[in-house]
Design a protein around this motif. Structure first.
Motif, mmCIF file in Angstrom:
data_model
loop_
_atom_site.group_PDB
_atom_site.id
_atom_site.type_symbol
_atom_site.label_atom_id
_atom_site.label_comp_id
_atom_site.label_asym_id
_atom_site.label_seq_id
_atom_site.Cartn_x
_atom_site.Cartn_y
_atom_site.Cartn_z
ATOM 1 N N GLY A 79 -3.540 -1.510 -0.632
ATOM 2 C CA GLY A 79 -2.590 -1.627 0.484
ATOM 3 C C GLY A 79 -1.274 -0.948 0.138
ATOM 4 O O GLY A 79 -0.689 -0.214 0.958
ATOM 5 N N GLN A 80 -0.814 -1.184 -1.088
ATOM 6 C CA GLN A 80 0.444 -0.579 -1.527
ATOM 7 C C GLN A 80 0.316 0.945 -1.580
ATOM 8 O O GLN A 80 1.238 1.683 -1.170
ATOM 9 N N LEU A 260 4.535 -6.359 -3.576
ATOM 10 C CA LEU A 260 5.662 -6.066 -4.465
ATOM 11 C C LEU A 260 6.402 -4.815 -4.021
ATOM 12 O O LEU A 260 7.592 -4.657 -4.304
ATOM 13 N N GLU A 261 5.713 -3.921 -3.324
ATOM 14 C CA GLU A 261 6.360 -2.688 -2.844
ATOM 15 C C GLU A 261 6.845 -2.820 -1.413
ATOM 16 O O GLU A 261 7.215 -1.823 -0.777
ATOM 17 N N GLY A 262 6.778 -4.046 -0.861
ATOM 18 C CA GLY A 262 7.392 -4.302 0.428
ATOM 19 C C GLY A 262 6.533 -4.030 1.639
ATOM 20 O O GLY A 262 6.980 -4.183 2.782
ATOM 21 N N SER A 263 5.272 -3.660 1.447
ATOM 22 C CA SER A 263 4.394 -3.451 2.607
ATOM 23 C C SER A 263 3.855 -4.808 3.084
ATOM 24 O O SER A 263 3.823 -5.762 2.337
ATOM 25 N N PRO A 264 3.416 -4.893 4.327
ATOM 26 C CA PRO A 264 3.035 -6.201 4.902
ATOM 27 C C PRO A 264 1.760 -6.769 4.271
ATOM 28 O O PRO A 264 0.817 -6.040 3.995
ATOM 29 N N ALA A 265 1.781 -8.094 4.080
ATOM 30 C CA ALA A 265 0.600 -8.808 3.592
ATOM 31 C C ALA A 265 0.406 -10.039 4.468
ATOM 32 O O ALA A 265 1.326 -10.840 4.605
#
Lengths: 322, 322, 322, 322
Positions: A79-80, A260-265
């Motif tokens: 995802g990241q 951790l890299e700020g993308s949506p989860a």
């Protein structure tokens, strides 16, 4: 070398409304739970129903091991990576049980630089969904014994009661118990069991449902026992499903966190793969598919069990519900 | 004539940050839980420590009855009246147990045009504090039986274990149980009890604590059993208090809601008045006293029990902690 | 057609001392229990040790059935026939459990004109041997729990206790129980079982013993549990075997009754063929072999189980003890 | 100084038929149990119905103590003294429970040169009466649970079952138990109790009965539970009394032993004075009154409890039955 905890605690988190905006969601679409967590309103699905659908990536593994195989870490990392490539991506993963949190396996938030944050709420109460599942489950259990106590109008055979109670702690002493002791007011006396909350059928139902009305129907069909004549007794027969649905009104909404890299989860539900289908919720996946170009999810346990159940139970509902 | 529910559902609620602003609290001081509920950060107390203190109004009643006497309704009404008179007022009340919610007494949010809203979350999970208390309580219970199971290094006399388990449902079948059945892996076999969560000593401690460090100390001093030599065994002896404190990290923060007329209402803890002191938390009262001119609170049960305990336990802590 | 009961009740019985005289036994050799039953003093064996040995006839059957196959009826009939032919014959059979007496299988005294009489005492208490076995068995059981209660000096692992309690009634409710409830004075709490008395290892031992001293030794070697280190714990470790032997002092003596035709019948012990060797006692057979020309006995259950065990356990002892 | 045991074992006992002859009883009136014990046939009462009645002497004591007060020793000594004076005397005493036999209080056969012999069978099984009482008691208990198991036609409220089970051993672990575990075949699950056999209501009934027909009636009227409508449920409702009577056919007959000086001693029943009337049986007293000039008996516990119950329960039946 930094531990997972060190890395997670050092992370600088984006405000959750900014993460939501990446998915095209406004402040009206979310309900904040503190600064870095939000629940997503299911009304989003109606609003985005004509939105083009994203692609669906499933991470699985061949052999389950007691220590896990890294499916969640791979899912989050993927995802990241997609996000860094400039794609609108979202990962959908399950919420862990608190039980194992105090055990050996550690958290279920991924690892290294491939984690979902904030770590602590993720591993503990989060937004209370597991507690709500436990409350709904135990309400039904109490209503069964209450029904037996008050004359047993449905003629339930007490020996057929298969509905356990649940607790969200690894508590060996509760695995097999005798309940109803202390006299007539507390009876009947019965051998009974406790499971861990995430093993509840309510959790499996919550993960598979496509909306509040569907949830109400599914809960009502739960079979908890049989009559002395062998007929199944359901939660609807006990008039429990309405109250259970009320208790799950918030839990049905997927939780938005970030990598951790700020993308949506999206973090939602926690069905045990060894007894249920072992993937995050249909609703989380549906929201992801409507809001992102790529949805990366995982199917629990080994591919032979988890992926098969995923294809059988999770996939069809995504189609019909979209 | 409209029912309490009709009135509550017809209410137009103010955004919670606006309610917080009435108390001089900014967005940094609160953590939102949805649109109309927030938790208040305890750091507020440090920031406002030199702030002039408001006045403290306690509502009590002479005789307790099974249906209540209207203390909460009076408390809320008084808070509303003071606000209408232009005073900065806040009411501090307890969160009800879900158990009685499904019983006869109905909600504990007041009544008529004197209610705290939103009604439904108030009566159900709210921000999960009761669940967290239950989790902390049951973690300690599991650690006791686990200790007995793993050789009983502390030489606990199993017959002296006075620490129960809890559940947030009225479940008569769990009042008296036998746990640990099913063989050596689940043992030892013991007679045990379940209480309702709000009757937990953890709930009483949470209501009386003045901060996270104090909470950790108080939890550690809980006596759960005695050794065969008659020495008390505490949560600290079992190394449980640290994990219990982690589980209560959010629950220690008071919840901000509003009255039907939009004035601030702090909802926190729910100690049973017949066994504990029966008032909302010391922390909620302290925040109220620093942020408002008038804090209207109530002391549970009849004045002979509740008010006496209030004066003995709640009052002194307000002074020392301020 | 007359029933077994009609036939048995119409029988005219010989005085038991006359039956004893047929075996060469005097009044000093027997202890009467009423008019038609006597116990045989074990001193007889010493007196007759040089007496020529009779022949030994074993009746068995190929397939066991729930209703029996007629082994006892054949055994008794054969004994009667040999006596009518003028031979000194004796039959040795087991005493039945009272449990099945109230069940479908009916008595175990044979049938038709091939029965042992008097029928009623035979099927009920007889001379109290089964009660004595039950008392000895349950004394040991009580001493185990008493040992656990009083500090468990031997360090018995309670989960390894394999010694049950017994009752001489078919009582399904006692098959699986929890004992030791009601507080510290009654503890420890344990899952436990009841068997039917004739299934007791004490009964098997009584049937295989060759004398009082041997009985004392065998009882002492009974393994009832294991220590936490895995070492076996015996009745001797608990100092129970002496008292158990005292309780069995009369039960060790075979009982003399008669067939419908007045020939001698030795009735002794009642080991369950499906778990023990399933034949009457070594002592009864030894007395028979010294006092008669023909001893007709039976081996319980099918030949594949009962006869094999008979050859392995019963036969060798007859030789060595004679 | 010689111990009680030394004295008892050194005694030279008269043949029991000679002792019987002192009471005017022939060989047809008694059934021997070994050489020194006999049961007395109840037909004796009919034969001697016109015989002049002897005098009745009751020994009691003011204050009960844990170690006893010497009532039995006095009773036996008085009987011996009267015999030495040339009077036809008989003592009637109770049979002790085996439980206390292994405890501190020691035997109940008197002491010093004032004992009933033979001592060992007196203190152990004697003629099996207590075992028979236990079997009858437990048969009824099994039939209650069996009735609950098979559909509960009588609509017994399981919580009202007041009929315990019994065991003739001091077994603390059985005082409070849960029965019926292990699944539907063994159910229902119930909290239950064990008493010591001599505390059984069957024992009290056996001591008060005046004959076999009266025994059958009394057993049938035992109340074991209540229906859900509050109606009493009796042994007759469960069709248990017939089988219970059969089990007690021998136990109803008083046992004849002798004092150390060879005078007759009737030993029968053992009702607990603290819960029952605490004297030997009506039948033993009646036989004594018809056969001797003086009957010396005792009433258990202190005079305030035992003697009062003796006058109320034992005395009237002697008159009416004679």
């Amino acid at each position: 070398m930094l531990s997972d905890l060190d890395i997670a605690q050092a992370a600088r988190l984006r405000p959750i409304h900014a993460v939501a905006a990446d998915l095209g969601l406004t402040d009206d679409d979310i309900e904040r739970y503190g600064r870095n967590i939000a629940k997503i309103d299911l009304a989003v699905l109606q609003r985005l129903t004509d939105h083009p659908r994203g692609r669906y990536i499933v991470v699985t593994a061949i052999t389950p091991t007691p220590l896990g195989e890294g499916k969640t870490t791979t899912t989050i990392g993927l995802g990241q990576a997609l996000a860094r490539l400039g794609k609108r991506s979202v990962v959908t993963i399950r919420q862990p049980s608190m039980g194992p949190t105090f055990g050996i396996k550690g958290g279920a938030a991924g690892g290294g630089y491939s984690q979902v944050v904030p770590m602590e709420p993720f591993n503990l109460h989060l937004t209370g969904d597991i507690h709500a599942v436990g409350a709904a489950h135990n309400l039904l259990a109490a209503m069964i014994d209450n029904h037996l106590h008050h004359g047993n109008r449905l003629d339930i055979d007490p020996y057929t009661v298969s509905w356990t109670r649940v607790v969200d702690i690894s508590d060996r002493a509760l695995r097999q118990v005798i309940v109803g002791l202390g006299g007539k007011e507390n009876g009947p006396v019965r051998q009974a069991q406790f499971d861990i909350t995430v093993a509840s059928e309510v959790m499996a139902i919550l993960a598979l449902t496509t909306g509040l009305h569907d949830l109400r129907q599914r809960l009502g069909r739960i079979v908890v026992a049989h009559t002395r004549d062998g007929a199944p007794v359901t939660a609807d027969d006990l008039r429990a499903a309405g109250a259970m649905t009320v208790l799950l009104k918030e839990a049905i909404k997927p939780n938005l966190l970030q990598t951790l890299e700020g993308s949506p989860a999206l973090v939602h539900c926690g069905p045990f793969a060894n007894i249920a289908h072992g993937a995050s919720s249909v609703l989380a996946d549906l929201i992801g598919l409507h809001c992102a170009d790529y949805v990366v999810t995982e199917s629990g346990f080994g591919a032979d069990i988890g992926f098969e159940k995923f294809c059988e139970h999770q996939m069809p509902r995504l189609g019909s519900g979209a």
